[in-house]
Scaffold this motif. Structure first.
Motif, PDB file in Angstrom:
ATOM      1  N   LEU A 238       0.839  -1.196   0.000  1.00  0.00           N
ATOM      2  CA  LEU A 238       0.000   0.000   0.000  1.00  0.00           C
ATOM      3  C   LEU A 238       0.881   1.256   0.000  1.00  0.00           C
ATOM      4  O   LEU A 238       0.637   2.212  -0.743  1.00  0.00           O
ATOM      5  CB  LEU A 238      -0.883  -0.025   1.250  1.00  0.00           C
ATOM      6  CG  LEU A 238      -2.253   0.630   1.188  1.00  0.00           C
ATOM      7  CD1 LEU A 238      -3.059   0.107   0.015  1.00  0.00           C
ATOM      8  CD2 LEU A 238      -3.002   0.392   2.505  1.00  0.00           C
ATOM      9  N   GLU A 242       1.107   3.943  -3.043  1.00  0.00           N
ATOM     10  CA  GLU A 242       0.820   5.359  -2.815  1.00  0.00           C
ATOM     11  C   GLU A 242       1.973   6.232  -3.325  1.00  0.00           C
ATOM     12  O   GLU A 242       1.750   7.287  -3.931  1.00  0.00           O
ATOM     13  CB  GLU A 242       0.548   5.601  -1.323  1.00  0.00           C
ATOM     14  CG  GLU A 242       0.366   7.058  -0.922  1.00  0.00           C
ATOM     15  CD  GLU A 242      -0.675   7.834  -1.765  1.00  0.00           C
ATOM     16  OE1 GLU A 242      -1.636   7.214  -2.255  1.00  0.00           O
ATOM     17  OE2 GLU A 242      -0.493   9.058  -1.935  1.00  0.00           O
ATOM     18  N   SER A 267      -5.102   5.305 -10.958  1.00  0.00           N
ATOM     19  CA  SER A 267      -5.833   4.597  -9.910  1.00  0.00           C
ATOM     20  C   SER A 267      -5.140   3.261  -9.710  1.00  0.00           C
ATOM     21  O   SER A 267      -4.669   2.660 -10.672  1.00  0.00           O
ATOM     22  CB  SER A 267      -7.285   4.370 -10.321  1.00  0.00           C
ATOM     23  OG  SER A 267      -7.945   5.608 -10.443  1.00  0.00           O
ATOM     24  N   GLY A 269      -5.022  -0.593  -7.497  1.00  0.00           N
ATOM     25  CA  GLY A 269      -5.580  -1.597  -6.593  1.00  0.00           C
ATOM     26  C   GLY A 269      -4.479  -2.531  -6.118  1.00  0.00           C
ATOM     27  O   GLY A 269      -3.650  -2.974  -6.908  1.00  0.00           O
ATOM     28  N   ALA A 290      -9.907  -4.186  -6.304  1.00  0.00           N
ATOM     29  CA  ALA A 290      -9.509  -2.991  -5.553  1.00  0.00           C
ATOM     30  C   ALA A 290      -9.329  -1.808  -6.510  1.00  0.00           C
ATOM     31  O   ALA A 290      -9.699  -0.664  -6.186  1.00  0.00           O
ATOM     32  CB  ALA A 290      -8.220  -3.258  -4.777  1.00  0.00           C
ATOM     33  N   ARG A 293     -12.648  -0.400  -7.336  1.00  0.00           N
ATOM     34  CA  ARG A 293     -13.124   0.472  -6.233  1.00  0.00           C
ATOM     35  C   ARG A 293     -12.461   1.836  -6.301  1.00  0.00           C
ATOM     36  O   ARG A 293     -13.103   2.869  -6.113  1.00  0.00           O
ATOM     37  CB  ARG A 293     -12.845  -0.181  -4.878  1.00  0.00           C
ATOM     38  CG  ARG A 293     -13.918  -1.134  -4.406  1.00  0.00           C
ATOM     39  CD  ARG A 293     -13.900  -1.316  -2.896  1.00  0.00           C
ATOM     40  NE  ARG A 293     -12.577  -1.654  -2.367  1.00  0.00           N
ATOM     41  CZ  ARG A 293     -12.024  -2.852  -2.458  1.00  0.00           C
ATOM     42  NH1 ARG A 293     -12.665  -3.838  -3.078  1.00  0.00           N
ATOM     43  NH2 ARG A 293     -10.828  -3.074  -1.962  1.00  0.00           N
ATOM     44  N   ALA A 294     -11.124   1.844  -6.568  1.00  0.00           N
ATOM     45  CA  ALA A 294     -10.402   3.125  -6.661  1.00  0.00           C
ATOM     46  C   ALA A 294     -11.014   3.999  -7.762  1.00  0.00           C
ATOM     47  O   ALA A 294     -11.139   5.218  -7.602  1.00  0.00           O
ATOM     48  CB  ALA A 294      -8.919   2.882  -6.930  1.00  0.00           C
ATOM     49  N   GLU A 297     -14.550   5.227  -6.586  1.00  0.00           N
ATOM     50  CA  GLU A 297     -14.496   6.208  -5.483  1.00  0.00           C
ATOM     51  C   GLU A 297     -13.916   7.550  -5.924  1.00  0.00           C
ATOM     52  O   GLU A 297     -13.672   8.426  -5.100  1.00  0.00           O
ATOM     53  CB  GLU A 297     -13.699   5.628  -4.304  1.00  0.00           C
ATOM     54  CG  GLU A 297     -14.464   4.517  -3.571  1.00  0.00           C
ATOM     55  CD  GLU A 297     -13.641   3.845  -2.472  1.00  0.00           C
ATOM     56  OE1 GLU A 297     -12.591   4.404  -2.083  1.00  0.00           O
ATOM     57  OE2 GLU A 297     -14.053   2.756  -2.028  1.00  0.00           O
ATOM     58  N   ARG A 301      -6.373   7.445  -6.751  1.00  0.00           N
ATOM     59  CA  ARG A 301      -6.260   6.941  -5.371  1.00  0.00           C
ATOM     60  C   ARG A 301      -5.860   5.471  -5.370  1.00  0.00           C
ATOM     61  O   ARG A 301      -5.904   4.803  -6.404  1.00  0.00           O
ATOM     62  CB  ARG A 301      -7.564   7.147  -4.613  1.00  0.00           C
ATOM     63  CG  ARG A 301      -8.716   6.246  -5.044  1.00  0.00           C
ATOM     64  CD  ARG A 301     -10.039   6.767  -4.525  1.00  0.00           C
ATOM     65  NE  ARG A 301     -10.287   8.134  -5.021  1.00  0.00           N
ATOM     66  CZ  ARG A 301     -10.859   9.093  -4.284  1.00  0.00           C
ATOM     67  NH1 ARG A 301     -11.246   8.859  -3.047  1.00  0.00           N
ATOM     68  NH2 ARG A 301     -11.056  10.289  -4.818  1.00  0.00           N
ATOM     69  N   CYS A 303      -6.540   1.719  -3.513  1.00  0.00           N
ATOM     70  CA  CYS A 303      -7.427   0.923  -2.659  1.00  0.00           C
ATOM     71  C   CYS A 303      -6.825  -0.471  -2.463  1.00  0.00           C
ATOM     72  O   CYS A 303      -6.091  -0.961  -3.313  1.00  0.00           O
ATOM     73  CB  CYS A 303      -8.814   0.771  -3.289  1.00  0.00           C
ATOM     74  SG  CYS A 303      -9.827   2.248  -3.142  1.00  0.00           S
ATOM     75  N   ALA A 304      -7.159  -1.091  -1.333  1.00  0.00           N
ATOM     76  CA  ALA A 304      -6.681  -2.450  -1.059  1.00  0.00           C
ATOM     77  C   ALA A 304      -7.866  -3.337  -0.743  1.00  0.00           C
ATOM     78  O   ALA A 304      -8.924  -2.841  -0.365  1.00  0.00           O
ATOM     79  CB  ALA A 304      -5.704  -2.448   0.102  1.00  0.00           C
TER      80      ALA A 304
END
Ligand code: GH3
Ligand code: MG
Ligand code: MG
Ligand code: MG
Length: 304
Positions: A238, A242, A267, A269, A290, A293-294, A297, A301, A303-304
């Motif tokens: 993660l 990032e 984005s 995952g 994931a 989802r990123a 959302e 970003r 996501c995990a």
């Protein structure tokens, strides 16, 4: 700038023989064209061959105490680190059955003693040239032509290898799926050429973020990239994901038609596991979920 050591540009040859006098004859005739290394036992030969950089070719005696040349050949062919190094047997065993046996073990050639030095040199040159061409083809087949990072085929191979290693060592393994945000509209507005240039800059930025030699970034397809992170747990993956997201955002490649920002963003995952447990394809599927989802959302970003 210092000149590279010309010695390092020469192909390297490992000569294996229990008799130093035999080594000397071969080394003397090869040393002007090759970097010559030597081993006087099978065990030492295996050690040198698996080292870095590996030799481009091995001249291997058959009759040696402890471990004979056939056994050395068998072990070299069994080890993925050494299996592609061409081996030429150099031996006094001149019966056809022996030669057939040596070639059957995977040696590329078989030279009987007493040998003619010009013939040894010619055969060595042929096989070293062939090896160089094979290596070049292998590297071309595993790199993405646009970004010069590993392609998906290479990633799939590496994932298999790292999965097996993690299962054996009991370590965790992480992957991340990265997707450029609103890249269709980037192409539509700035043109395909600028799109290609953007993908190259993203790939360079990602590669620059990876610190550990075992970490890999590959082009998964289109505007999607993937990270393979051995020995990494979910928190570590993660954090690295990032930093990749931030590094690409920091390029500030203008993108006036993005749904996420006024510049090019990613984005991402992330998923981690401890093999064997779930399968490698399930791990990738979780990273993909994931990533989805990123996107939903708001993009740009992790996501995990
Ligand atoms: P999202 O934010 O949801 O990911 O939207 P997107 O527009 O990035 O997603 P979509 O999958 O619709 O579009 C991906 C685009 O990437 C479409 C395709 O033309 C472009 N693309 C894929 N490979 C290449 C390439 O090698 N070069 C260029 N220039 N564009 C590419
Ligand atoms: Mg011997
Ligand atoms: Mg996509
Ligand atoms: Mg996209």
């Amino acid at each position: 700038m210092s000149n590279p050591d010309p010695e390092n540009l020469l192909p390297s040859i490992l000569i294996v023989d229990d008799m130093p006098a035999n080594i000397r004859v071969l080394a003397d005739t090869l040393k002007s064209d090759y970097r010559v290394r030597v081993a006087t036992s099978g065990a030492k030969a295996l050690e040198v061959a698996a080292g870095s950089p590996p030799p481009d070719l091995i001249l291997l005696d058959v009759m040696m105490p402890e471990m004979d040349g056939y056994e050395v050949c068998r072990r070299l062919k069994d080890d993925p680190r050494t299996s592609t190094i061409p081996i030429i047997f150099v031996t006094a065993k001149d019966e056809a059955e022996e030669e057939a046996h040596g070639l059957g073990l995977g040696a590329v050639d078989y030279i009987t003693k007493p040998f003619h030095l010009a013939i040894v040199r010619a055969r060595v040159r042929t096989h070293v040239n062939l090896k160089r061409k094979t290596d070049l083809l292998d590297s071309l087949a595993s790199l993405d032509g646009l970004t010069h990072i590993p392609n998906r085929r290479r990633f799939d191979d590496l994932l298999k290898q790292e999965w097996a290693r993690a299962a054996r060592d009991g370590t965790s393994l992480a992957v991340a799926m990265l997707d450029v945000d609103s890249f269709k509209s980037y192409n539509d507005h700035y043109g395909h050429g600028r799109g290609d240039e953007c993908l190259r800059r993203v790939a360079d930025a990602l590669r620059a973020r990876l610190q550990r030699p075992a970490d890999v970034v590959a082009r998964y397809g289109g505007e999607e990239f993937v990270l393979l992170l051995p020995n990494t747990d979910a928190a570590g993956a993660l954090a690295l994901a990032e930093s990749c997201r931030a590094a690409v955002s920091a390029l500030r490649i203008p993108h006036d038609y993005s749904a996420a920002a006024d510049h090019v963003t990613l984005s991402i995952g992330v998923a981690a596991t401890r093999p064997p447990g779930e399968s490698a394809s399930l791990l990738l599927a979780r990273a993909d979920e994931a990533l989805y989802r990123a996107k939903s959302e708001g993009r740009n970003r992790v996501c995990a």
